[in-house]
Each structure stands twice: as C-alpha cells, then as structure tokens.
Design a protein around this motif. Structure first.
Motif, PDB file in Angstrom:
ATOM      1  N   ASN A 194       7.346  31.092 125.345  1.00  0.00           N
ATOM      2  CA  ASN A 194       8.502  31.005 124.444  1.00  0.00           C
ATOM      3  C   ASN A 194       8.217  30.058 123.286  1.00  0.00           C
ATOM      4  OD1 ASN A 194       8.516  28.566 125.811  1.00  0.00           O
ATOM      5  ND2 ASN A 194      10.738  28.463 125.979  1.00  0.00           N
ATOM      6  N   LEU A 222      14.543  31.619 124.827  1.00  0.00           N
ATOM      7  CA  LEU A 222      13.645  32.731 124.557  1.00  0.00           C
ATOM      8  C   LEU A 222      12.644  32.834 125.706  1.00  0.00           C
ATOM      9  CD1 LEU A 222      12.208  33.504 121.039  1.00  0.00           C
ATOM     10  CD2 LEU A 222      10.821  33.846 123.059  1.00  0.00           C
ATOM     11  N   ARG A 224       9.784  35.481 125.979  1.00  0.00           N
ATOM     12  CA  ARG A 224       8.429  35.779 125.481  1.00  0.00           C
ATOM     13  C   ARG A 224       8.543  36.346 124.075  1.00  0.00           C
ATOM     14  NH1 ARG A 224       3.640  39.501 128.317  1.00  0.00           N
ATOM     15  NH2 ARG A 224       2.171  39.336 126.574  1.00  0.00           N
ATOM     16  N   THR A 225       8.071  35.587 123.112  1.00  0.00           N
ATOM     17  CA  THR A 225       8.206  36.014 121.722  1.00  0.00           C
ATOM     18  C   THR A 225       7.042  36.897 121.287  1.00  0.00           C
ATOM     19  OG1 THR A 225       8.636  35.235 119.484  1.00  0.00           O
ATOM     20  CG2 THR A 225       7.062  33.967 120.768  1.00  0.00           C
ATOM     21  N   THR A 240      11.538  37.527 117.704  1.00  0.00           N
ATOM     22  CA  THR A 240      11.988  38.485 118.708  1.00  0.00           C
ATOM     23  C   THR A 240      11.569  38.023 120.095  1.00  0.00           C
ATOM     24  OG1 THR A 240      10.026  39.918 118.698  1.00  0.00           O
ATOM     25  CG2 THR A 240      11.740  40.361 117.056  1.00  0.00           C
ATOM     26  N   ASP A 241      12.340  38.444 121.076  1.00  0.00           N
ATOM     27  CA  ASP A 241      12.100  38.112 122.481  1.00  0.00           C
ATOM     28  C   ASP A 241      11.970  39.413 123.258  1.00  0.00           C
ATOM     29  OD1 ASP A 241      12.043  37.128 125.054  1.00  0.00           O
ATOM     30  OD2 ASP A 241      14.051  36.264 125.008  1.00  0.00           O
ATOM     31  N   HIS A 255      16.156  35.849 117.894  1.00  0.00           N
ATOM     32  CA  HIS A 255      16.705  34.531 117.604  1.00  0.00           C
ATOM     33  C   HIS A 255      16.672  34.315 116.098  1.00  0.00           C
ATOM     34  CE1 HIS A 255      16.468  32.502 121.748  1.00  0.00           C
ATOM     35  NE2 HIS A 255      16.291  33.803 121.921  1.00  0.00           N
ATOM     36  N   ARG A 280      21.418  33.714 119.035  1.00  0.00           N
ATOM     37  CA  ARG A 280      20.693  34.700 119.854  1.00  0.00           C
ATOM     38  C   ARG A 280      21.502  35.985 119.953  1.00  0.00           C
ATOM     39  NH1 ARG A 280      16.724  35.621 123.782  1.00  0.00           N
ATOM     40  NH2 ARG A 280      17.373  37.005 125.481  1.00  0.00           N
TER      41      ARG A 280
END
Length: 345
Positions: A194, A222, A224-225, A240-241, A255, A280
């Motif tokens: 994250n 978050l 995993r981006t 993005t996640d 986010h 978010r």
C-alpha cells in the motif's frame, strides 16, 4: 508470435475493407500536450487484443469511441502528444515501445503501421511516463528471479525525431507498476504493498544503476496500489487500489488526495498518510475490482479508470465523489482486459 500478429492484421484488414464504421493532462509529465482544444479524449490500451481505443468524453452523457488496430496482441502504457499528433504504447507482444504518427483523423478500424519502433529489450512493460523527449517505462519482471527480494526496472528511452533509443536502465529495490512525474520527480507505486515512492530529480540518473527511492510512505486504507497519476495545476494525486489479487471483481477502489504536496511532505520516510487526509471510493456499485490505471481531468474533476477485471474489463469514469464511498460511475463502457488510460485535452 509474429505469425499470430500477421494473422490478426490480415483478418482485421479484411473486415475493415468491407465496413469502416465509427462508434457513435492527466500525467504531470507532459510538456508537449498543453493545447486548449475543445475536445477531451481518453486513450486506452488493453491486454486482450493490443489495439488502442480512443474515447471522446467531451460530453460524458454522449461518449463516442473509435479503435485503431495495432500489430500487438497485448499492450500496456499509452501516451498521446496532441501537438505533434504522436501516439505511443508499450507493447507486451514485442516488449518495446511502438509509436504512430498522424493518427488524429483516422477512422475506427484503421490499421496502424509502426512509424517509430523502439528496441525490444524489456521483459514485462507496464506504465509509461513522459518528460520532454524522455520516456520512462516501468517493467514489473523480477530482476533477480528471487521472489523474496522484490525488485523491478525503470527503462529510460530518448525520442529524437522518428527514433527511440534506450538511454539507461534503473533497477529498483521494490516491484514497480504505475509511475507518474511531478516536475522532475518520479513517483512510483510499490507493487504488492500500500506504498508509494518518489525518486527526486529522477532523470539526472543517466547511467545503468541500482537506485533506492528518496522516500517511501504507506497509504492508510489502501490494500495494493497499481495506478497513479498527478495533476500539477490542482496538486491532486490519484491512486488505484486493486485489493486482493485473488478478487478481480468487487474489492477495488481509488484514493483521491488533494493538497498532495503538503500532505506527502508532512509524512516522514516510512510513515503513513492517514485515511482522514484522503477520499476513498470503493464498493460494489463502483464496478471496481482490478483498477490498474488512472487518469484525472482537473477541469471537470473527473477520474478515469482502466478496470481490468470487473465484467472482463471496463473503462470507468467518476465525478461528484467528494464524500467518497460506494458510488456508481458516470461512464461505464466495456473494454476487455483494459490496461492503461491517458487523458488528452
């Protein structure tokens, strides 16, 4: 692989010969794309057929699109320079950059010939970021082949006229995916975490080397981006996640971070940016499962997402998200295995 590409072109050429029909600056890296055109377009690549789809999103209630046929079977990072009418994408088929001139007026179904062919020296190209005549590509292949020691590569190419050459390669001590410029600083996602990282004055590194980030921070909330973009005019960062890798359908999100510079500077190296300093957007109504790339239009305050998983792949857009949460997209169009988006105005 080449024979498959020739088959693809032969079939599509036959189809388009029968019927040509047309369907009814996100990255702070660009210094060639600042024209005040009336239209707003989103360029998208994919890992399903490698073609490039261009969406005219000037009117979000009446989006039109056209698709340009490439020789690639899969592609990732995409970029468009409107001043010079130059289109670029990172081919995951040939493992190199492919450039196309004079594409603006082509109709849907047009078959592109490669005008500028970069060296085919990458292993797993992902996102592209451009700064002047330099092109950076993130490659997420495991450099040392040992999963316990995460690493990746950043390839730096130089474009001169109709030539693209490799300038140098940077090995990172974390897995890479999305990248974006903020001035001369390169921000990168720390894949499988994250976290995000910054390399200050990144392009001053002109030789092949291994380089640690200047600073890394975690993003609270978050998982995993993957996607990352920065808009300098509004000082907004969007991430993005993708959530859990095992779930590609409904655990993704994005986010939105306003006043990013002050907030990032306020977190110490290795620290965490609090959820209270972010917005978010996530939940089943968003259709976000595996959002792999993002673009942002500060004028309309619209976030565009390349969603690789939900429903097989989509291009999504969101606005009116100031309160965050489980909101529906204002644009939802199918694009199988969508992999990258780029905003052009």
């Amino acid at each position: 692989m080449k024979s498959l590409k020739f088959t693809k072109i032969a079939v599509l050429s036959l189809l388009t010969a029968v019927s040509f029909t047309s369907c009814s600056n996100d990255d702070d890296s660009v210094d060639m794309n600042n024209q005040n055109n009336s239209s707003v377009k989103v360029y998208a690549s994919n890992n399903s057929d490698g073609n490039i789809t261009i969406y005219d999103v000037t009117n979000s209630s009446s989006v039109t699109s056209k698709t340009l046929i490439t020789t690639s079977l899969a592609a990732d990072g995409v970029y468009y320079d409107s001043t010079n009418d130059f289109l670029l994408q990172a081919s995951r088929t040939d493992l190199g950059l492919e450039g196309f001139n004079n594409t603006k007026d082509l109709v849907s179904g047009s078959v592109l010939s490669i005008d500028i062919d970069g060296p085919n020296d990458m292993q797993s190209p992902r996102e592209v970021a451009v700064n002047g005549n330099l092109i950076v590509v993130a490659d997420n292949a495991d450099v040392d082949g040992i999963s316990a020691t995460p690493d990746g590569r950043l390839y730096i190419y130089s474009k001169n006229g109709n030539s693209i050459t490799l300038r140098n390669t940077i090995i990172t001590d974390f897995k890479v995916w999305g990248i974006t410029f903020k001035g001369n600083d390169l921000y990168a996602v720390v894949d499988a975490t994250n976290e995000i990282a910054v390399f200050t004055n990144f392009l001053s590194n002109t030789t092949n080397t291994t380089l640690s980030a200047t600073k890394r921070i975690a993003i609270e909330g978050l998982v995993r981006t993957h996607g990352i973009t920065y808009d300098s005019a509004s000082d907004v960062m969007v991430l993005t996640d993708i959530g859990a890798a095992s779930n590609s359908q409904d655990d993704g999100g994005f986010h939105f971070i306003e006043n990013f510079t002050a907030k990032f500077n306020g977190v110490s190296n290795g620290g965490t940016l609090a959820a209270s300093q972010q917005i978010r957007v996530a939940g089943s109504s968003t259709l976000l499962g595996n959002p792999v790339d993002v673009a942002y239009d500060a004028t309309s305050q619209t976030v565009y997402i390349a969603e690789a998983g939900n429903g097989g792949g989509r291009i999504l857009a969101f606005n009116n998200f100031a309160s965050g949460g489980n909101i529906s997209p204002i644009i939802n169009t199918t694009l199988a295995a969508a992999s990258s988006v780029y905003l052009s105005k």
